[in-house]
Motif scaffolding. Sequence first.
Motif, mmCIF file in Angstrom:
data_model
loop_
_atom_site.group_PDB
_atom_site.id
_atom_site.type_symbol
_atom_site.label_atom_id
_atom_site.label_comp_id
_atom_site.label_asym_id
_atom_site.label_seq_id
_atom_site.Cartn_x
_atom_site.Cartn_y
_atom_site.Cartn_z
ATOM 1 N N PRO A 1 0.804 -1.230 0.000
ATOM 2 C CA PRO A 1 0.000 0.000 0.000
ATOM 3 C C PRO A 1 0.830 1.270 0.000
ATOM 4 O O PRO A 1 0.312 2.347 -0.310
ATOM 5 C CB PRO A 1 -0.826 -0.124 1.285
ATOM 6 C CG PRO A 1 -0.054 -1.057 2.156
ATOM 7 C CD PRO A 1 0.623 -2.020 1.225
ATOM 8 N N HIS B 1 -2.932 -0.201 -4.120
ATOM 9 C CA HIS B 1 -3.037 1.266 -4.136
ATOM 10 C C HIS B 1 -2.696 1.750 -5.546
ATOM 11 O O HIS B 1 -1.573 1.547 -6.009
ATOM 12 C CB HIS B 1 -2.055 1.844 -3.109
ATOM 13 C CG HIS B 1 -2.142 3.322 -2.941
ATOM 14 N ND1 HIS B 1 -1.213 4.044 -2.215
ATOM 15 C CD2 HIS B 1 -3.045 4.234 -3.384
ATOM 16 C CE1 HIS B 1 -1.541 5.324 -2.232
ATOM 17 N NE2 HIS B 1 -2.641 5.462 -2.941
ATOM 18 N N GLU C 1 -8.042 7.960 -7.089
ATOM 19 C CA GLU C 1 -7.115 7.151 -6.296
ATOM 20 C C GLU C 1 -7.899 6.013 -5.661
ATOM 21 O O GLU C 1 -8.973 6.217 -5.100
ATOM 22 C CB GLU C 1 -6.454 8.004 -5.217
ATOM 23 C CG GLU C 1 -5.490 7.242 -4.324
ATOM 24 C CD GLU C 1 -4.844 8.137 -3.281
ATOM 25 O OE1 GLU C 1 -3.884 7.699 -2.642
ATOM 26 O OE2 GLU C 1 -5.317 9.289 -3.110
ATOM 27 N N THR D 1 -7.757 2.485 -3.170
ATOM 28 C CA THR D 1 -7.062 1.625 -2.220
ATOM 29 C C THR D 1 -7.965 0.460 -1.885
ATOM 30 O O THR D 1 -9.181 0.614 -1.772
ATOM 31 C CB THR D 1 -6.701 2.374 -0.925
ATOM 32 O OG1 THR D 1 -7.886 2.949 -0.369
ATOM 33 C CG2 THR D 1 -5.682 3.461 -1.192
#
Length: 365
Positions: free
Chosen positions: A117, A142, A221, A223
């Motif tokens: 990550p 990520h 973005e 994750t």
Amino acid sequence: MNDNIPPVEIEQLDNAPPVLPGYLGITPPPGKPLERFTRTWIDRPEELLKAVNILKQAPVVAVDAEFTQIRTHVQGDNQSPSHRLALLQLAVEHHCYIVDTLRLNDLSPLAAVLANPAIIVLLHGAGADLRVMSERGLDVAHYYDLEAASRSIFGQQESSLAAMLRRAFNVRLDKSLQRTDWTRRPLPPAMVAYAARDAEMTLALYSWLEQHYLWALKIHEHTNQVKLEPVADCRRALSVLIQLMYRSRLLRLIADLSLVQLAPDVEPLLQAPSSDERAASARTLGRLGVQESQPLLQALLQDPVYDVRKSAQTALRYLARKETRSPSPPSKLVDGVRSWTIGEANNAEDGNDWKARLRSIMGDS
């Protein structure tokens, strides 16, 4: 509705000027010319390990996949389309690695990069690449989707990698080989260069977007929260637990959850003063399938304690195998030495079972 606003007549719409195509807003000036990359072809396990050692030190890695669509037969005469990953290109500053995923059966070392990550993976059009990588056991923790970020700024028709490179660098990207057969071997040099260029250009485009449109990157973005949560919690627990018994239980939990991201946290324990902890960490790295730990495990074969040597030997045997065994419970050997079996966590367990186990470990300690 305001009655004072006159209705729009059909004739007015028919006579209106056509909507102009393309992006009409102001674009920042083109960026600097792209720097040259050193390209390395990877088709051997030892070469992959060397590449991973460099890649995992980078904060950002651009990734692109080349794959070929294949047809698989299902019920009756129907066919279901599938994809076969043929190449994986990973670019960092000044260097691009082209991984022959057909020649290499075991891609698990790349998890130290893609599943970390702390490393941002850059993808341009993430959907298909994520699917084909996942089919080979590679999940990305990520990432930024640069195609989606570009679409948010300039619109769908202006978001392709070729369009963005023209805008950002005045560079024309050759896409003539996009639909070629990537499973052919050996690949001609032109195809290798073509594949590498997409990853290299993605890395360059990220720098331009980061400078001028950071907001667009941030809203695209991603994750993997499901996987990041146990990683963070288990890492925190490993740093605070002192009692050896509970640390050993925690290491078993890390292996059961396949938290390969924690391998860098486990490797130093191979040098722990306690032989129990050296043995437990060796077992954990073996179960995680961390190929990079082989030299450290090899060194443990000379450990003065038999239990440590035995655990290291078993872990190395596991890493050398191409296929995993089904899990089975631990048993007792005739000589009283406890054996252990490598395998995946029980799929029937509840998805939150790890939380209960971690709470139990922390509570008992």
